[in-house]
Write an enzyme that holds these catalytic residues in place. Structure first.
Site, PDB file in Angstrom:
ATOM      1  CB  CYS A 227      -0.889  -0.002   1.238  1.00  0.00           C
ATOM      2  SG  CYS A 227      -1.827  -1.517   1.390  1.00  0.00           S
TER       3      CYS A 227
ATOM      4  NE  ARG B 267       4.243   1.443  -1.346  1.00  0.00           N
ATOM      5  CZ  ARG B 267       5.454   0.951  -1.067  1.00  0.00           C
ATOM      6  NH1 ARG B 267       6.492   1.359  -1.755  1.00  0.00           N
ATOM      7  NH2 ARG B 267       5.622   0.054  -0.135  1.00  0.00           N
TER       8      ARG B 267
ATOM      9  CD1 TRP C  89      -3.389  -4.499  -5.317  1.00  0.00           C
ATOM     10  CD2 TRP C  89      -2.577  -6.041  -3.919  1.00  0.00           C
ATOM     11  NE1 TRP C  89      -3.345  -5.702  -5.989  1.00  0.00           N
ATOM     12  CE2 TRP C  89      -2.853  -6.661  -5.164  1.00  0.00           C
ATOM     13  CE3 TRP C  89      -2.055  -6.811  -2.903  1.00  0.00           C
ATOM     14  CZ2 TRP C  89      -2.642  -8.020  -5.400  1.00  0.00           C
ATOM     15  CZ3 TRP C  89      -1.834  -8.166  -3.116  1.00  0.00           C
ATOM     16  CH2 TRP C  89      -2.131  -8.759  -4.357  1.00  0.00           C
TER      17      TRP C  89
ATOM     18  CG  ASN D 102       2.369  -1.356   3.234  1.00  0.00           C
ATOM     19  OD1 ASN D 102       1.728  -2.289   2.769  1.00  0.00           O
ATOM     20  ND2 ASN D 102       3.531  -0.972   2.758  1.00  0.00           N
ATOM     21  N   GLY D 103       0.856  -3.823   5.209  1.00  0.00           N
ATOM     22  CA  GLY D 103       1.390  -5.105   5.681  1.00  0.00           C
ATOM     23  C   GLY D 103       0.267  -6.010   6.162  1.00  0.00           C
TER      24      GLY D 103
ATOM     25  CD  GLU E 283      10.623  -9.579 -18.128  1.00  0.00           C
ATOM     26  OE1 GLU E 283      10.318 -10.462 -17.297  1.00  0.00           O
ATOM     27  OE2 GLU E 283      10.261  -8.395 -18.009  1.00  0.00           O
TER      28      GLU E 283
ATOM     29  CE  LYS F  53       8.018  -6.301 -18.071  1.00  0.00           C
ATOM     30  NZ  LYS F  53       8.029  -7.371 -17.135  1.00  0.00           N
TER      31      LYS F  53
ATOM     32  CD  GLU G 140       4.180  -7.713 -15.744  1.00  0.00           C
ATOM     33  OE1 GLU G 140       3.827  -7.535 -14.567  1.00  0.00           O
ATOM     34  OE2 GLU G 140       5.368  -7.736 -16.087  1.00  0.00           O
TER      35      GLU G 140
ATOM     36  CG  HIS H 220      11.903 -32.526 -25.717  1.00  0.00           C
ATOM     37  ND1 HIS H 220      12.310 -33.831 -25.894  1.00  0.00           N
ATOM     38  CD2 HIS H 220      12.995 -31.757 -25.970  1.00  0.00           C
ATOM     39  CE1 HIS H 220      13.587 -33.859 -26.190  1.00  0.00           C
ATOM     40  NE2 HIS H 220      14.047 -32.621 -26.241  1.00  0.00           N
TER      41      HIS H 220
ATOM     42  CE  LYS I  69       7.718  -1.488 -10.021  1.00  0.00           C
ATOM     43  NZ  LYS I  69       8.060  -2.098 -11.323  1.00  0.00           N
TER      44      LYS I  69
HETATM   45  C1  AGP Z   1       7.373  -7.817 -13.348  1.00  0.00           C
HETATM   46  O1  AGP Z   1       6.977  -6.987 -14.433  1.00  0.00           O
HETATM   47  C2  AGP Z   1       6.342  -7.864 -12.258  1.00  0.00           C
HETATM   48  N1  AGP Z   1       5.991  -6.574 -11.799  1.00  0.00           N
HETATM   49  C3  AGP Z   1       6.727  -8.829 -11.153  1.00  0.00           C
HETATM   50  O2  AGP Z   1       7.031 -10.085 -11.728  1.00  0.00           O
HETATM   51  C4  AGP Z   1       7.955  -8.409 -10.313  1.00  0.00           C
HETATM   52  O3  AGP Z   1       9.132  -8.509 -11.078  1.00  0.00           O
HETATM   53  C5  AGP Z   1       8.070  -9.369  -9.117  1.00  0.00           C
HETATM   54  O4  AGP Z   1       6.882  -9.251  -8.351  1.00  0.00           O
HETATM   55  C6  AGP Z   1       9.283  -9.083  -8.223  1.00  0.00           C
HETATM   56  O5  AGP Z   1       9.181  -7.780  -7.706  1.00  0.00           O
HETATM   57  P1  AGP Z   1      10.505  -7.156  -6.993  1.00  0.00           P
HETATM   58  O6  AGP Z   1      11.547  -7.055  -8.050  1.00  0.00           O
HETATM   59  O7  AGP Z   1      10.049  -5.824  -6.468  1.00  0.00           O
HETATM   60  O8  AGP Z   1      10.903  -8.101  -5.901  1.00  0.00           O
END
Ligand code: AGP
Length: 619
Positions: free
Chosen positions: A2, A30, A78, A105-106, A488, A492, A495, A511, A614
């Site tokens: 958050c 966040r 969040w 937060n937490g 990766e 992208k 997500e 395979h 994030k």
């Molecule tokens: C990547 O685009 C995502 N936002 C997610 O996979 C992210 O890389 C992952 O949650 C790790 O986050 P961090 O690097 O803040 O630990």
């Protein structure tokens, strides 16, 4: 997860509310399923909170203005405990007279037992959240002590889990008290005003002088004072530092999205991460490392722990580190590492990779590694965050604030920092490793310019993305360090464009996955340079032939001058020639741009994709 902002200023006006709302706007990445603010005025606590994005709160305040004040706290959420509703939004009020407000937060892990006890005392709850438990405990403690700091001290002693708390009380205008355990909190040091935030973006527009709070610390701010104590009540202090991000750095700077801006910032992110890491004669110096060269020289195994994109950076690093150092290097998804009974001892180096430094899965993996006696190094992009604090040493990436949920520049900076660590270890081992390390550093210094060259060639990639806006499935193939790049690229697309996408090691095609190939199936292929060892280039060219023969639409990322791919490629995206192990810094960029442009073509919010936040600070 958050966003948290607190402010105390010298005069009762709208500045406090403006500062908090501005800070929440910067922290919204966040987590953004609800938001709220609380201010203190002569009549007590005034609060506004709404589910949905921050604009809903802004509209509510416009319809129901808040009074001028010196003291305000604000929160973007969040959801963890309790859905994203108005009632579950923060702040939460404590006590029968509701003269205290708290934001959090937490996760308070023992909130069920605490809530049961409070209900047994006759306390009534208005939300499903764990936070409201803290609100009532704080109110009870305040009734006992008549002092907000003492109330916080008494309350945190009852809480288990991860939490950053900010609280205000109507009896103490001009005071905000914060506490942190396993969750971030930084102080903004102003002139006649002071600030609190989940990270510096909360107050960057007002002060660049900051102080990071340590674990289990309580801070009390007034317009003219900042005082810190430990959870044991003894005086303490945070680490003061100057924030080198300017206000503009956290804004979009004219780009349509943070993601587009951050993709273009990648040359600087890599260059800045390399800055200050070598002496004049080229010798590597990693000055943040607080692990002795002797201990590092005795490392017999390396384990990289991370999640998501950061884990793919770790996979790239594995190839490089093993090649340069000849030290076995494993890569674990952090949330798997803890539960596989890993073979770790005092000669194991566990390297965590995290942009936010707050990913709970990665934090808990680091803590587990330390319990097993491992050396721990954090590669992190966020000063003052928890994972570096829990590690023996840190190598900060210098990508600057990464606001978009989809990680791009942090990914390249993470790979760069992993290269630096591998080269440093190679240098420590001396001999040919040190000679090769110096040569690689020279190649690395050329990468920012080569990344810029790739960025300057992206018009066709954007056209392809717009043309493919309706596609429903995309595959990504790669070999060697191109394999994590393929993973990766798929992530992208998943997500931010919400398209099914899958990355494969190209050698895996026969395979099973080749059964997925049907006429028109778009397939990106990340092709290693023709000079890559083990004839990998020829092998992947034959892979392209195999899928093309079955009707795939092949979009090939290949080096300048590589003509072997042309007969089998519907599209060729060119990247400059570079050393094989460094190629991910270039080959991932077209995949990032493709995903971003396709999501925009679909009218999606690339910076705040659905269901994601994030920083995932819950397990
Ligand atoms: C990547 O685009 C995502 N936002 C997610 O996979 C992210 O890389 C992952 O949650 C790790 O986050 P961090 O690097 O803040 O630990």
């Amino acid at each position: 997860m958050c966003g948290i902002v607190g402010y105390v200023g010298p005069s009762a006006d709208t500045v406090a509310l403006d500062v908090v709302m501005e800070g929440l706007a910067r922290l919204e990445y966040r987590g953004y399923d609800s938001a709220g603010v609380a201010v203190i005025d002569a009549d007590g606590v005034q609060m506004r909170k709404r589910s949905g994005k921050l604009v809903n709160l802004r509209d509510d305040i416009a319809a129901h203005p808040l009074p001028p004040t010196t003291t305000a706290i604000g929160h973007t959420r969040w959801a963890t405990h309790g859905g994203p509703t108005d009632a579950n939004a923060h702040p939460h009020l404590g006590g029968a007279e509701q003269r205290l407000a708290v934001i959090h937060n937490g996760i308070i892990e023992n909130f069920h037992s605490l809530k049961t006890g409070l209900i047994a005392q006759g306390v009534s709850f208005t939300s499903e959240t764990d936070t409201e438990v803290a609100a009532h405990l704080l109110a009870q403690a305040y009734t006992q002590s008549g002092d907000l700091t003492a109330a916080m001290l008494a309350t945190v002693a009852q809480l288990d889990g991860a939490f950053t708390l900010l609280t205000v009380h109507a009896d103490q205008p001009g005071v905000v008290v914060g506490a942190r355990r396993n969750s971030p909190l930084v102080v903004g040091l102003g002139q006649g005003a002071n600030y609190l935030g989940s990270d510096v973006a909360a107050f960057i527009g007002h002060t660049r002088d900051a102080m990071e709070l340590g674990q289990d610390q309580i801070v009390t701010i007034t317009p003219d004072s900042v005082s810190v104590i430990g959870f044991d009540g003894t005086p303490a202090d945070g680490r003061r530092y100057h924030v080198d991000w300017d206000a503009a750095a956290a804004e979009k700077g004219g780009y349509p999205s943070f993601m587009a801006k951050e993709i273009d910032e990648q040359p600087h992110a890599v260059a800045d991460t390399l800055l200050g890491r070598t002496k004049e004669e080229g010798e590597l110096v990693l000055d943040e490392l607080r692990v002795s060269e002797e201990a590092l020289s005795q490392v017999t195994k390396i384990v990289i722990v991370a999640c998501g994109t950061a884990a793919y950076a770790g996979m790239v690093a594995k190839y490089a580190i093993e090649h340069w150092t000849r030290i076995p290097c494993e890569v674990d998804l952090a949330h798997e590492f803890r539960y596989r009974d890993p073979v770790v001892d005092g000669h194991t180096l566990v390297v965590s990779v995290s942009q936010s430094g707050e990913t709970m899965d990665t934090l808990m993996a680091v803590k587990h590694a330390r319990e097993l006696g491992a050396l721990t190094i954090s590669i992190c992009n966020t000063h003052g965050s928890t994972i570096p604090r829990e590690s023996d040493a840190v190598i900060y990436t210098h990508a600057g604030p990464e606001i978009a949920v989809a990680s791009t520049k942090a990914f390249l900076a993470q790979i760069t920092a992993c290269y630096l660590l591998g080269l440093y270890l190679a240098q420590l081992r001396g001999g040919s490793s040190a000679v090769e390390a110096a040569a690689v550093m020279r190649d690395l210094r050329e990468m920012p310019a080569k990344i810029q060259t790739v960025l300057d060639r992206m018009d066709r990639v954007r056209e392809i993305a717009r043309f493919m806006a309706d596609t429903r499935s995309v595959l990504f193939l790669g070999r060697h360090v191109g394999y994590p790049v393929a993973l990766e690229g798929a992530l992208k697309l998943k997500e931010i464009a919400y398209i099914h996408a899958e990355g494969f090691a190209a050698g895996e095609l026969k395979h099973g996955p080749i059964a997925l190939i049907e006429p028109g199936q778009p397939v990106f292929v990340v092709v290693p340079g023709p000079d890559t060892p083990h004839d990998l280039h020829a092998k992947i060219v034959s892979n392209i032939q195999e899928i093309r023969a079955r009707g795939a639409r092949t979009i090939v990322v290949a080096q300048d001058g590589d003509e072997a791919v042309v007969p089998f490629a519907d599209e060729v995206i060119r990247v400059p020639v570079s050393a094989p192990l460094l190629q991910p810094l270039l080959t991932v960029v077209p995949l990032q741009v493709f995903a971003c442009e396709l999501a925009v073509a679909k009218g999606l919010d690339v910076d705040q994709p659905r269901n994601l936040a994030k920083s995932v600070t819950v397990e």
